[in-house]
Structures are given as C-alpha cells and as structure tokens.
Design an enzyme around this catalytic site. Structure first.
Site, short mmCIF file in Angstrom:
data_model
loop_
_atom_site.label_atom_id
_atom_site.label_comp_id
_atom_site.label_asym_id
_atom_site.label_seq_id
_atom_site.Cartn_x
_atom_site.Cartn_y
_atom_site.Cartn_z
N ASP A 171 0.87 -1.16 0.00
CA ASP A 171 0.00 0.00 0.00
C ASP A 171 0.92 1.23 0.00
OD1 ASP A 171 -2.35 1.64 0.67
OD2 ASP A 171 -1.49 1.74 2.68
P1 ADP Z 1 -3.53 4.58 -0.02
O1 ADP Z 1 -3.98 3.44 -0.85
O2 ADP Z 1 -2.42 5.34 -0.65
O3 ADP Z 1 -3.20 4.20 1.40
P2 ADP Z 1 -6.21 5.42 0.56
O4 ADP Z 1 -6.91 4.34 -0.17
O5 ADP Z 1 -6.20 5.39 2.03
O6 ADP Z 1 -4.74 5.64 0.00
O7 ADP Z 1 -6.89 6.81 0.12
C1 ADP Z 1 -6.93 7.18 -1.23
C2 ADP Z 1 -7.28 8.63 -1.36
O8 ADP Z 1 -8.61 8.86 -0.90
C3 ADP Z 1 -6.42 9.56 -0.51
O9 ADP Z 1 -5.26 9.93 -1.21
C4 ADP Z 1 -7.36 10.71 -0.27
O10 ADP Z 1 -7.33 11.58 -1.38
C5 ADP Z 1 -8.72 10.08 -0.20
N1 ADP Z 1 -9.13 9.78 1.17
C6 ADP Z 1 -9.26 8.57 1.75
N2 ADP Z 1 -9.68 8.65 3.01
C7 ADP Z 1 -9.77 9.97 3.29
C8 ADP Z 1 -10.11 10.72 4.44
N3 ADP Z 1 -10.44 10.16 5.60
N4 ADP Z 1 -10.10 12.07 4.33
C9 ADP Z 1 -9.76 12.67 3.19
N5 ADP Z 1 -9.42 12.02 2.07
C10 ADP Z 1 -9.42 10.69 2.10
MG MG Z 2 -2.93 3.29 3.35
#
Ligand code: ADP
Ligand code: MG
Length: 375
Positions: free
Chosen positions: A74
């Site tokens: 991730d």
């Molecule tokens: P990763 O796979 O890189 O860990 P996530 O799947 O957690 O990323 O999140 C993907 C995108 O969704 C983030 O880059 C953000 O733009 C948005 N996002 C997710 N959760 C939140 C949150 N709680 N608040 C604001 N934006 C969020």
């Molecule tokens: Mg993550």
C-alpha cells in the site's frame, strides 16, 4: 512395533541378551529429534523475528512468507511514513482558510486515516462539530455541520457529489484533498508525506530475490508514480477502492501467485485479510494489527526483507534437521536391533540427536541480525 518384533525375534533365538537389545532399540528410536525439528526452528526464528521488529502473530506466517512470490504494498502509511503534513491550502470560495480547516477537522474527527490525523493536528481546537459523519474508504468523508452537507476527499469523490468543477493542476505528486458543499468547492488541500528512507533498499532487495513487487493505492496515478519511481516499483495501480485492491490480489492468486501484502489497515483491511500472508504496519489501524499474520513494529520497512530471508533460512534448517534425524534413525535402528548398541549408548545417542536438533535451530537466533542493508 519395531521393538516388539526385535524382542520376539531374539527370544525365539533363545538369546539371553533379548532384554538389553529390546531396550536399546526402544531408546534409540525415540522420535525426539524428529518431533523437535519443526517447533525448535519455528520458536528460535520467531524470537529472532520479534527482536528484529517483525512480530509473527499466526502460526503459518513464517512458512507462507518464505514461499511468497509477490510482495504487494500500500502507499500511504506503508511505503510512506504516514506522518502527513498539510503543505498548502488553496481557497476557492468566500470561506476563510481557518473555517475550511475547522470544518475539515470536524469531518475527520473520527477517522484513522493519516490525512485525517493531519487535519486534526493542523486544527486541534476545532469548535465546530459534525453530525451524520460517514466515511467512504479510499475516497473521503461526508458529514453535516449546521444543516449544511459537506464533502471532503479526493477529486473523483467530490465530482460525484458536487456540481462545481475545479481544475486540479498536478501538484508534483502531492496528495490533494478537496473540501466541498453540493454546489461549490471551497478549498484544495495539498499534503506532503515522506517516503521511508529504506523503502528503496527493501524493494531492490526483494527484486534481487526474484520477487514481483506491486504498489496498490487509492491515491491518484501521479502521486503513486512519484512514490513508485523513488522506490523502484514498476508495477503501479492507482485510484483503487479497497475492493479493487482485493480484486487485484485475487487475480494474482488465480495465476498461482503467493501474495504477501503489507498495509497500514486504513482502507486496505480487506486486501490484508485476502492475502496469503499479511504484514500490518504497527503504526497503522489497530484492527489490522489484530488480524494480521505479522506486525511490523520496527520503523524500518527493510525489516520485511530481513524477515523474509530469515523465514527462508528457517525452512531450510527444518528440512536439514529432518533429513539429519531420518539419517540418524536409519543407521541407529538396525544397529540396535542387531545388538550392536548397548542401552546406555542408545540413551546417549538419543539425547545427542535431540541436542543436535536444538543447536541447529539455535543458529537461527544468531544469524540475520540487522536489516537488509548488509545483503
Ligand atoms: P492509499 O492506498 O495510498 O493508502 P487510501 O486508499 O487510504 O490511500 O486513500 C486514497 C485517497 O482517498 C487519498 O489519497 C485521499 O485523497 C482520499 N481519502 C481517503 N480517506 C480519506 C479521508 N479520511 N479524508 C480525506 N481524504 C481521504
Ligand atoms: Mg494506506
């Protein structure tokens, strides 16, 4: 069974030595060495892993890790430190920056996402409170503040709910989050996140070991590419929802891959659960750590490679010890049955063979100290 056959045989020969020979056979065949081989190696390796900072939490963890063919990571909170900082705010409406921040912090008050933590950190004494908060994993959060519905999340997510369209210029690979109501976008927040300093070492070590390495993220492709280029990952998949991440590893598994998934459990809990072996970041969500096969307590991600190499050595030592124990029995049993071994010698042989097994396993707790840098 062998000992009774031996007793019957020597009795039928009328040998006065039948009893010592039977006892020697019984003692020499005691399967201590065989039964000790696996548990001693696993115990020694688990202790060593924990010392390195990778805590095995499930029995199969070491064995599956040793067989893993694909290492999937991730992005946020895993390859990056997850200590996200708000680096810039672009205001698009009449609402001042402080108000936008307060609203964002109120919406994120209950989220475990690193982005949420940075909002709460940037605005610790928010006086507004949001109701009806709902979170869409991998997208963002929504909530109501004084009868107004608010949306906070990535651009795609905002576009689904808000009629206002804003042009999001490429922020040089920075993560961007928008704050909007139904009719307009009020602010664009940009975030900076550091990559783990040894992430590139980890990826190159895994690639040297012949493993496939993949980055799965919910963030945009441009942000994902920046992290992937810096760490040396060629296989990048962006804009994935948690269920897309799971579908991706299911597809890999269908092709025969054994997948080791590392994540922080925020928006990747399903994919952690679906992987053959899961490694949860100790800094991530507690639920993920509770259900993971291994927990990375060390703040060095290259410990994952050290753990992988230790798991491979553990299986090699188990195999070696089993071969040794079988070899010992093949030589010792016939010798005892034929009367060449005295009971006292059989006792020494049995103890010595167990000792060899334990000492061989203990080698695991001496090697592999330090992390992958030392090759
Ligand atoms: P990763 O796979 O890189 O860990 P996530 O799947 O957690 O990323 O999140 C993907 C995108 O969704 C983030 O880059 C953000 O733009 C948005 N996002 C997710 N959760 C939140 C949150 N709680 N608040 C604001 N934006 C969020
Ligand atoms: Mg993550």
């Amino acid at each position: 069974t062998i000992a009774s056959l031996v007793a019957v045989f020597w009795l039928s020969q009328g040998s006065p030595e039948w009893l010592p020979i039977t006892i020697a056979t019984l003692v020499v065949t005691c399967p201590c060495a065989l039964s000790l081989a696996t548990p001693t190696a696993i115990t020694a390796a688990s202790g060593q892993l924990a010392k390195l900072g990778l805590l095995p939490a499930r029995g199969h963890a070491l064995e599956t890790l040793a067989h893993a063919s694909h290492f999937v990571f991730d992005k946020t909170g895993t390859l990056t430190v997850g200590n996200i900082r708000l680096s810039a705010t672009r205001i698009l409406g009449d609402l001042p920056e402080e108000d936008c921040l307060e609203i964002a912090a109120a919406l994120e008050a209950h989220s475990e996402h690193p982005i949420a933590k940075s909002f709460v950190h940037a605005c610790p004494q928010a006086s507004v409170h949001a109701g009806d908060i709902s979170s869409t994993p991998g997208h963002g959060v929504t909530g109501t503040i004084v009868a107004q519905h608010w949306f906070l999340g990535k651009a795609d997510f905002i576009a689904q709910h808000c009629s206002d369209s804003v042009s999001i210029e490429d922020a040089g690979g920075q993560t961007q989050v928008l704050l909007a109501t139904r009719d307009r976008v009020h602010a664009v927040f940009s975030f900076e996140d550091e990559i783990h300093e040894d992430a590139a070492d980890l990826i190159s070590a895994l690639k040297r070991a012949g493993k496939s390495v993949t980055l799965l993220t919910g963030d945009t492709l441009s942000t994902a590419k920046r992290i992937a280029d810096a760490t040396g990952i060629a296989d990048v998949h962006a804009n994935l929802k948690p269920e897309d991440k799971l579908a991706h590893i299911k597809a890999l598994q269908k092709e025969g891959a054994i997948v080791a998934m590392t994540g922080d459990g925020v928006n990747d809990a399903p994919v952690l659960a679906g992987a053959d072996v899961s490694i949860a970041m100790g800094t991530g969500a507690q639920l993920a750590a509770a259900s993971a096969d291994l927990i990375l307590l060390s703040n060095r991600v290259s410990t994952i490679d050290a753990g992988y190499r230790l798991s491979v050595r553990t299986l090699a030592i188990i195999r070696q010890t089993l071969m040794w124990a079988i070899g010992y029995n093949i030589l010792a049993v016939p010798a005892a049955a034929m009367g060449y071994i005295q009971p006292w010698l059989a006792a020494i042989g049995m103890s010595a063979s167990s000792l060899v097994v334990v000492l061989n396993a203990l080698r695991l707790s001496k090697q592999g100290r330090g992390t992958s840098g030392e090759g």
